[in-house]
Structure formats: structure tokens, C-alpha cells
Scaffold this active site. Structure first.
Site, PDB file in Angstrom:
ATOM      1  N   ARG A 106      13.362  -1.791 -11.377  1.00 19.60           N
ATOM      2  CA  ARG A 106      12.447  -0.763 -10.842  1.00 19.60           C
ATOM      3  C   ARG A 106      12.466   0.415 -11.804  1.00 19.60           C
ATOM      4  NH1 ARG A 106      11.761   1.707  -4.750  1.00 19.60           N
ATOM      5  NH2 ARG A 106      10.724  -0.301  -4.576  1.00 19.60           N
ATOM      6  N   HIS A 133       3.260  -3.151  -7.797  1.00 21.57           N
ATOM      7  CA  HIS A 133       4.347  -3.511  -6.877  1.00 21.57           C
ATOM      8  C   HIS A 133       4.087  -4.925  -6.340  1.00 21.57           C
ATOM      9  CE1 HIS A 133       7.784  -2.919  -4.490  1.00 21.57           C
ATOM     10  NE2 HIS A 133       7.371  -2.008  -3.626  1.00 21.57           N
ATOM     11  N   GLN A 136       5.943  -6.384  -3.147  1.00 20.24           N
ATOM     12  CA  GLN A 136       5.451  -5.821  -1.897  1.00 20.24           C
ATOM     13  C   GLN A 136       4.245  -6.613  -1.393  1.00 20.24           C
ATOM     14  OE1 GLN A 136       6.493  -2.878  -0.022  1.00 20.24           O
ATOM     15  NE2 GLN A 136       5.144  -3.951   1.398  1.00 20.24           N
ATOM     16  N   ASP A 228      -0.528   4.119   2.121  1.00 22.38           N
ATOM     17  CA  ASP A 228       0.737   4.376   1.408  1.00 22.38           C
ATOM     18  C   ASP A 228       0.850   5.889   1.226  1.00 22.38           C
ATOM     19  OD1 ASP A 228       3.081   4.132  -0.089  1.00 22.38           O
ATOM     20  OD2 ASP A 228       2.049   3.576  -1.944  1.00 22.38           O
TER      21      ASP A 228
HETATM   22  N1   CP Z   1       8.242  -0.505   0.085  1.00 22.83           N
HETATM   23  C1   CP Z   1       9.270  -0.308  -0.758  1.00 22.83           C
HETATM   24  O1   CP Z   1       9.292  -0.797  -1.887  1.00 22.83           O
HETATM   25  O2   CP Z   1      10.284   0.432  -0.230  1.00 22.83           O
HETATM   26  P1   CP Z   1      11.557   1.017  -1.031  1.00 22.83           P
HETATM   27  O3   CP Z   1      11.021   1.997  -2.038  1.00 22.83           O
HETATM   28  O4   CP Z   1      12.434   1.649  -0.001  1.00 22.83           O
HETATM   29  O5   CP Z   1      12.229  -0.129  -1.719  1.00 22.83           O
HETATM   30  N1  NVA Z   2       3.514   4.304  -4.066  1.00 20.41           N
HETATM   31  C1  NVA Z   2       4.904   4.444  -3.671  1.00 20.41           C
HETATM   32  C2  NVA Z   2       5.435   3.138  -3.186  1.00 20.41           C
HETATM   33  C3  NVA Z   2       6.841   3.171  -2.681  1.00 20.41           C
HETATM   34  C4  NVA Z   2       7.334   1.852  -2.245  1.00 20.41           C
HETATM   35  C5  NVA Z   2       5.719   4.976  -4.824  1.00 20.41           C
HETATM   36  O1  NVA Z   2       5.524   4.520  -5.964  1.00 20.41           O
HETATM   37  O2  NVA Z   2       6.550   5.855  -4.606  1.00 20.41           O
END
Ligand code: CP
Ligand code: NVA
Length: 308
Positions: A106, A133, A136, A228
Site C-alpha cells: 500500500r 484499489h 476493494q 467514499d
Molecule cells: N477499505 C479499505 O481499504 O479500508 P482500510 O484503509 O482500513 O484498509
Molecule cells: N479513497 C480512500 C480509500 C480508503 C480505503 C483513500 O485513498 O484514502
């Protein structure tokens, strides 16, 4: 399907058939876990997770997921290894590859995940970048399938920021034949490359990609209303201005009333109640919302089982 050794970085790196098979495998693994069955597809295998950003769901779902497959996980943060500063990504990836069987990464920059993949000799999984992502969205497709059985021809409306989650949703929905309607404020539109790719896939699957300014136009007749955060990780300095720009993009009971009568609300979480989603609306849809979170594990178990 033989995906052994493949990286899982972009949904579009896989064929529609491969993604369908991964979703079927995820559902199968979920049923086995719920049935208390022992699975040892990844017995003695180790997953290394390197995260530059906070995480609750992604970390828990990968760690418990690899454990349920008979393997184990290691978690390491930027504070410990600082790739690119303490040691180059090229060398970090090559060292990691000597010790483990797959990497889950990540990062902020998408190119960093690509660089890890280039230099790693074990598969690399994208656990969220500023661009996308994909894990997800695999969990989201599994969730939509559970609630609607056949996903093809269903309509998902995304309301809010044109961010990483929307990028992957556009590609995922269009590859699975789900109609996607998007509403974002001016200046925060869906990424153009994702819209172009989604339109190409929609042409192949017979689905639609629609782009709106007004959230109400997007939500009309939708089966899934998805939102989101208005402020993604790394954009915290813009939070105040974003609260103003996005004020008409909240998922609440008035907006949801325009959806098809057979609908659910989804959110990748974490949610910011009173911002992108109203607190009462959130509670009404808590069941699908937390199932969606749980499905991260099964979607990623399928990915790990297939590539490791
Ligand atoms: N949705 C998601 O990726 O959550 P986290 O950032 O908590 O891993
Ligand atoms: N769009 C958000 C998703 C978190 C899972 C971010 O990147 O912070």
C-alpha cells in the site's frame, strides 16, 4: 485458470473470465470458511505486507485471509524500512523476495507498487495506491453478487470524489457488465483513463458508463449507491475546502429514495458520517456495508490462492 506467479496490480491486467473465476473462487472459499472447513492452499507460505498508509480492513483481511489459507503474514511499515530512502525500492523488493512468497503493498505513488513488482521475484498485490484499489472492487463485486445474484445489468451509482476507488470501480463494473453512473463535482471528476477503459469494456459486456454532475441524475433507478470519503489519505490539507465543494454529494435518505426499490448502499470504509454519508442512512444499510468489509477477506483469499 493458472495465475501462479502473476501480480495483482490492475483489474485490467486480467481477462474478464479470469476475474469471474476469482469471484467464484472467493464465494467458494467463503462457503468453506463459514462451514468451518480447513483450507491449506497456501500452507507454509508467507505474505509480507508493506504499508505506507493506515489501514484497518486491508490489513485484517489479508492477515486473517492468509492464516485461513494455512499460511502466515508479516507486517512492516515505512517507519521501519523507508523504501527509496533507507534503501532503494529495487533492493528492498529483491531482499523481500528472498524471504517470502508474495508481497502486498500500500503506497501513495502507484509507480512505487509497479516498481516493487518489477524488481520482486514473487507476486505483488496492490493494496491501494493513489490511483487504484483493485482488491476493494473484487470484494465489492462479490458483495453485489451476494445481494443480486446476477450482477450483469445491475446499476451502480457512485457519488462523490473521482478517486482511486472510483478508478477501480469503473473498470471492475464495466468488466462484469454492471452499468455504472458517476456523479462528481467540477474539478473532481472520474479519472479520464479509467472512464476510457470502462467505456471500452462496457462496449464488450453490453453495459453502460454514464457521467453526471448532479448526484440525483446518477442515483435514479440504481441498485447500488456507492460513496467514499471526500478526502483520501494524503489529501488531509484539502479537507476544509473539500467539505464545501462536496456538500451536495452526500448519500442520505433523500438521495437513496431515487434508487430502484431493490437497492443497497455501499462504502469501502472508513466512513465519515455527516460528510459523504448521513449517519442514519449508514445505520439503515449497516448489514451490506459490513458484509462488504468482510468480503475483502474472501476476495483476497481467492487472489492469494490463485497467484501464490
Ligand atoms: N477499505 C479499505 O481499504 O479500508 P482500510 O484503509 O482500513 O484498509
Ligand atoms: N479513497 C480512500 C480509500 C480508503 C480505503 C483513500 O485513498 O484514502
Amino acid at each position: 485458470m493458472n495465475l501462479k506467479g502473476r501480480d495483482f496490480i490492475n483489474l485490467e491486467d486480467f481477462t474478464k473470465e479470469e476475474l469471474h473465476e476469482l469471484i467464484d473462487l472467493a464465494a467458494e472459499l467463503k462457503a468453506k470458511i463459514k462451514n468451518g472447513e480447513q483450507i491449506d492452499i497456501c500452507k507454509n507460505k508467507t505474505l509480507l505486507m508493506y504499508f505506507e498508509k493506515p489501514s484497518l480492513r486491508t490489513r485484517l483481511s489479508f492477515e486473517t485471509g492468509i492464516n485461513k489459507l494455512g499460511g502466515s503474514a508479516l507486517f512492516i511499515t515505512k517507519a521501519e524500512i523507508d523504501p527509496g530512502k533507507r534503501e532503494s525500492i529495487e533492493d528492498t523488493a529483491r531482499v523481500m523476495s528472498k524471504f517470502v512468497d508474495a508481497l502486498t503493498i500500500r503506497t501513495f505513488a502507484h509507480s512505487d507498487v509497479e516498481k516493487f513488482a518489477k524488481w520482486s521475484s514473487v507476486p505483488v498485490i496492490n493494496a491501494l495506491t493513489d490511483k487504484s484499489h483493485p482488491c476493494q472492487i473484487m470484494a465489492d463485486i462479490l458483495t453485489i453478487k451476494e445481494y443480486f445474484n446476477d450482477v450483469k445489468g445491475k446499476k451502480l451509482a457512485y457519488v462523490g470524489d473521482g478517486n482511486n476507488v472510483l478508478h477501480s470501480l469503473l473498470i471492475g463494473c464495466s468488466m462484469f457488465g454492471i452499468n455504472i453512473a458517476v456523479a462528481t463535482p467540477e474539478g473532481y471528476e472520474a479519472p479520464e483513463d479509467a472512464v476510457a477503459l470502462a467505456k471500452k469494456f462496457a462496449g464488450e459486456t453490453g453495459s453502460k458508463v454514464e457521467i453526471f454532475r448532479d448526484a440525483k441524475d446518477a442515483v435514479k433507478g440504481a441498485n447500488v449507491i456507492y460513496t467514499d470519503t471526500w478526502t483520501s489519505m494524503g489529501q488531509e490539507d484539502e479537507a476544509n475546502i473539500r467539505r464545501i465543494v462536496f456538500r451536495n454529494y452526500q448519500v442520505n435518505d433523500d438521495l437513496v429514495a431515487l434508487a430502484d426499490k431493490n437497492h443497497i448502499v455501499m462504502h469501502c470504509l472508513p466512513a465519515h458520517k455527516g460528510e459523504e454519508i448521513d449517519a442514519d442512512t449508514f445505520e439503515k444499510y449497516a448489514e451490506p456495508l459490513f458484509n462488504q468489509a468482510e468480503n475483502r477477506r474472501y476476495a483476497q483469499m481467492a487472489v492469494m490462492a490463485a497467484i501464490m
